[in-house]
Design a protein around this motif. Structure first.
Motif, PDB file in Angstrom:
ATOM      1  N   LYS A  98      23.831  31.231  -0.229  1.00  0.00           N
ATOM      2  CA  LYS A  98      24.201  31.277  -1.650  1.00  0.00           C
ATOM      3  C   LYS A  98      24.763  29.922  -2.093  1.00  0.00           C
ATOM      4  O   LYS A  98      25.914  29.828  -2.577  1.00  0.00           O
ATOM      5  CB  LYS A  98      25.203  32.388  -1.917  1.00  0.00           C
ATOM      6  N   ASP A 139      30.297  37.014  -1.487  1.00  0.00           N
ATOM      7  CA  ASP A 139      29.716  38.333  -1.236  1.00  0.00           C
ATOM      8  C   ASP A 139      30.582  39.433  -1.854  1.00  0.00           C
ATOM      9  O   ASP A 139      30.077  40.372  -2.476  1.00  0.00           O
ATOM     10  CB  ASP A 139      29.598  38.566   0.272  1.00  0.00           C
ATOM     11  N   TRP A 141      32.622  39.133  -4.367  1.00  0.00           N
ATOM     12  CA  TRP A 141      32.513  39.040  -5.822  1.00  0.00           C
ATOM     13  C   TRP A 141      31.229  39.698  -6.314  1.00  0.00           C
ATOM     14  O   TRP A 141      31.239  40.436  -7.310  1.00  0.00           O
ATOM     15  CB  TRP A 141      32.562  37.574  -6.253  1.00  0.00           C
ATOM     16  N   ASP A 142      30.113  39.453  -5.626  1.00  0.00           N
ATOM     17  CA  ASP A 142      28.849  40.075  -6.016  1.00  0.00           C
ATOM     18  C   ASP A 142      28.941  41.598  -5.914  1.00  0.00           C
ATOM     19  O   ASP A 142      28.442  42.316  -6.791  1.00  0.00           O
ATOM     20  CB  ASP A 142      27.714  39.557  -5.128  1.00  0.00           C
ATOM     21  N   ASP A 143      29.581  42.076  -4.855  1.00  0.00           N
ATOM     22  CA  ASP A 143      29.751  43.525  -4.709  1.00  0.00           C
ATOM     23  C   ASP A 143      30.639  44.080  -5.822  1.00  0.00           C
ATOM     24  O   ASP A 143      30.384  45.175  -6.345  1.00  0.00           O
ATOM     25  CB  ASP A 143      30.375  43.843  -3.348  1.00  0.00           C
ATOM     26  N   THR A 144      31.673  43.331  -6.185  1.00  0.00           N
ATOM     27  CA  THR A 144      32.578  43.782  -7.254  1.00  0.00           C
ATOM     28  C   THR A 144      31.859  43.835  -8.597  1.00  0.00           C
ATOM     29  O   THR A 144      32.021  44.794  -9.358  1.00  0.00           O
ATOM     30  CB  THR A 144      33.790  42.839  -7.346  1.00  0.00           C
ATOM     31  N   VAL A 145      31.062  42.813  -8.887  1.00  0.00           N
ATOM     32  CA  VAL A 145      30.301  42.793 -10.147  1.00  0.00           C
ATOM     33  C   VAL A 145      29.329  43.965 -10.200  1.00  0.00           C
ATOM     34  O   VAL A 145      29.198  44.644 -11.230  1.00  0.00           O
ATOM     35  CB  VAL A 145      29.553  41.455 -10.302  1.00  0.00           C
ATOM     36  N   ALA A 146      28.654  44.226  -9.069  1.00  0.00           N
ATOM     37  CA  ALA A 146      27.718  45.347  -9.024  1.00  0.00           C
ATOM     38  C   ALA A 146      28.444  46.669  -9.234  1.00  0.00           C
ATOM     39  O   ALA A 146      27.982  47.547  -9.984  1.00  0.00           O
ATOM     40  CB  ALA A 146      26.975  45.358  -7.690  1.00  0.00           C
ATOM     41  N   LEU A 147      29.605  46.809  -8.585  1.00  0.00           N
ATOM     42  CA  LEU A 147      30.385  48.040  -8.731  1.00  0.00           C
ATOM     43  C   LEU A 147      30.869  48.225 -10.165  1.00  0.00           C
ATOM     44  O   LEU A 147      30.803  49.328 -10.727  1.00  0.00           O
ATOM     45  CB  LEU A 147      31.572  48.015  -7.772  1.00  0.00           C
ATOM     46  N   THR A 149      29.495  46.963 -12.854  1.00  0.00           N
ATOM     47  CA  THR A 149      28.344  47.222 -13.721  1.00  0.00           C
ATOM     48  C   THR A 149      27.950  48.693 -13.668  1.00  0.00           C
ATOM     49  O   THR A 149      27.767  49.347 -14.704  1.00  0.00           O
ATOM     50  CB  THR A 149      27.150  46.350 -13.297  1.00  0.00           C
ATOM     51  N   VAL A 150      27.834  49.217 -12.440  1.00  0.00           N
ATOM     52  CA  VAL A 150      27.472  50.632 -12.283  1.00  0.00           C
ATOM     53  C   VAL A 150      28.549  51.527 -12.894  1.00  0.00           C
ATOM     54  O   VAL A 150      28.242  52.508 -13.592  1.00  0.00           O
ATOM     55  CB  VAL A 150      27.261  50.966 -10.794  1.00  0.00           C
ATOM     56  N   SER A 151      29.824  51.192 -12.642  1.00  0.00           N
ATOM     57  CA  SER A 151      30.920  52.000 -13.170  1.00  0.00           C
ATOM     58  C   SER A 151      30.930  51.985 -14.692  1.00  0.00           C
ATOM     59  O   SER A 151      31.189  53.016 -15.329  1.00  0.00           O
ATOM     60  CB  SER A 151      32.262  51.471 -12.645  1.00  0.00           C
TER      61      SER A 151
END
Length: 215
Positions: A98, A139, A141-147, A149-151
């Motif tokens: 990345k 990594d 941060w990407d997981d947090t953004v994805a979480l 977004t879904v939330s």
């Protein structure tokens, strides 16, 4: 403030509180995982370099420089080799994972462990090894953004659904209020239709019995 608005505010408050709790637990888990990953990788790299430095101690900085150039990037570590004058002879290359991306500073401070710095000295130089959690933090941060977004999407869908359900639930109360206003105006012939919901139906029946007696 209407009953519908109050119920919606209560539901939104509970939903936001739940999401905040989930995020707090997730961030805590991320911080612990990053710390374990960085510490483990740094310990492995430290032992490797210490053993190499011990075996090449008499050969000095040139031998260590050749070794470092051969191994390249060491996971979760930044390595710098100095000569006896403090000039930098070698700096570990940037990670190819990345590349060019970093998490926001506030997030880095939130989940990254404190940097660990170790030194190995030679007769003609010094080796500095500093832990670097930036890739693990990216990594996370990407997981947090994805979480998030879904939330957010789920919260919007849930909010719309709840707003519709609450509106459907409290709709009979508007009919009841209108009937009470008519009775207050002296229109004792007013009767309420069959209302949906157990509570509303009970109120409607009681209202009609009251209207019968008044009439």
């Amino acid at each position: 403030m209407t009953l519908r608005v109050k119920i919606n505010l209560i539901v939104v408050t509970l939903l936001l509180s739940f999401l905040a709790g989930v995020m707090a637990i997730e961030l805590r888990a991320m911080r612990r995982a990053i710390n374990e990953e960085v510490v483990a990788a740094n310990q492995v790299a430290s032992r490797l370099l210490q053993r190499t430095a011990f075996s090449r101690y008499t050969e000095g900085v040139p031998s260590m420089l050749a070794f470092l150039q051969g191994i390249g990037r060491v996971r979760s570590s930044d390595i710098i080799l100095f000569d006896s004058m403090g000039e930098i002879l070698y700096r570990s290359p940037a990670s190819t994972y990345k590349p060019g991306r970093d998490a926001p500073d506030w997030f880095d401070r939130l989940v990254a462990p404190p940097a660990s710095v170790q030194f190995i000295t030679f007769p003609d130089g010094k080796l500095e090894m500093r832990s670097n959690a930036s890739r693990a933090v990216v990594d996370a941060w990407d997981d947090t953004v994805a979480l998030l977004t879904v939330s957010t999407v789920l919260a919007i869908v849930l909010g719309i659904s709840l707003n519709w359900l609450v509106g459907r639930t409290v709709r009979p109360f508007a009919t009841i209020v209108d009937g009470l206003n008519r009775i207050e105006a002296g229109r004792f012939e007013t009767r309420l239709p069959a209302l949906s919901g157990a509570e509303a139906a009970s109120i409607g029946s009681a209202f009609n019995r009251m209207a019968d007696r008044l009439e």
